[in-house]
Scaffold this active site. Structure first.
Site, PDB file in Angstrom:
ATOM      1  N   GLN A 271      41.735  43.491  44.990  1.00 36.60           N
ATOM      2  CA  GLN A 271      40.348  43.315  45.419  1.00 36.60           C
ATOM      3  C   GLN A 271      39.775  44.565  46.091  1.00 36.60           C
ATOM      4  OE1 GLN A 271      38.470  40.917  44.435  1.00 36.60           O
ATOM      5  NE2 GLN A 271      40.085  39.705  43.548  1.00 36.60           N
TER       6      GLN A 271
ATOM      7  N   GLY B  97      37.914  37.639  40.510  1.00 41.58           N
ATOM      8  CA  GLY B  97      38.279  39.043  40.594  1.00 41.58           C
ATOM      9  C   GLY B  97      37.210  39.980  40.083  1.00 41.58           C
ATOM     10  N   TYR B  98      37.201  41.167  40.652  1.00 43.55           N
ATOM     11  CA  TYR B  98      36.197  42.168  40.318  1.00 43.55           C
ATOM     12  C   TYR B  98      36.421  42.804  38.949  1.00 43.55           C
ATOM     13  CZ  TYR B  98      34.943  41.569  45.174  1.00 43.55           C
ATOM     14  OH  TYR B  98      34.566  41.042  46.375  1.00 43.55           O
ATOM     15  N   TYR B  99      37.668  42.831  38.463  1.00 38.81           N
ATOM     16  CA  TYR B  99      37.904  43.381  37.123  1.00 38.81           C
ATOM     17  C   TYR B  99      37.117  42.583  36.088  1.00 38.81           C
ATOM     18  CZ  TYR B  99      39.987  44.365  32.638  1.00 38.81           C
ATOM     19  OH  TYR B  99      40.158  44.680  31.312  1.00 38.81           O
TER      20      TYR B  99
ATOM     21  N   SER C 211      33.448  43.144  36.378  1.00 37.25           N
ATOM     22  CA  SER C 211      33.024  44.468  35.897  1.00 37.25           C
ATOM     23  C   SER C 211      32.970  44.511  34.376  1.00 37.25           C
ATOM     24  CB  SER C 211      33.957  45.562  36.424  1.00 37.25           C
ATOM     25  OG  SER C 211      35.194  45.598  35.736  1.00 37.25           O
TER      26      SER C 211
END
Length: 115
Positions: free
Chosen positions: A18, A78-80, A83
């Site tokens: 994170q 999650g940021y993945y 994105s």
């Protein structure tokens, strides 16, 4: 890219940590924006953008989904994953090289590994 007709964009920063939120945004969203803008300026006719199955998310219980489905952002853990969604939906792309346009074909592989 001058003189090329096709672009295969397969690069991304992958991390489930994170603390990598800003790095994921810069690499995956802004990096994609920059690559596709350069392709547009160079006259690239067609782009294949390799995203991730993570960008699709998970459908309702017991309901199969395909690449036309999109989980709401708040359901993507999650940021993945976030994105990759933002990279391919227009947040990172524009004009004739937007992912999903006639000139940019997004792909959502289950697993891509390279060095």
């Amino acid at each position: 890219m001058q003189g090329c007709e096709l672009l295969f964009h397969v690069a991304a920063h992958y991390s489930l940590w994170q603390a990598d939120r800003e790095r994921l945004y810069h690499s995956n969203v802004l990096g994609t924006r920059n690559i596709l803008a350069a392709a547009r300026r160079a006259g690239i006719e067609r782009t294949v953008y390799t995203s991730s199955v993570a960008a699709i998310g998970v459908g309702p219980a017991a309901t199969p989904v395909d690449e036309t489905y999109q989980s709401p952002m708040e359901k993507l853990v999650g940021y993945y994953k976030q994105s990759k969604v933002f990279s391919g939906t227009g947040g990172a792309t524009s004009s004739s090289h937007r992912a999903g346009s006639g000139n940019c074909q997004p792909e959502y592989p289950h697993w891509c590994l390279g060095y």
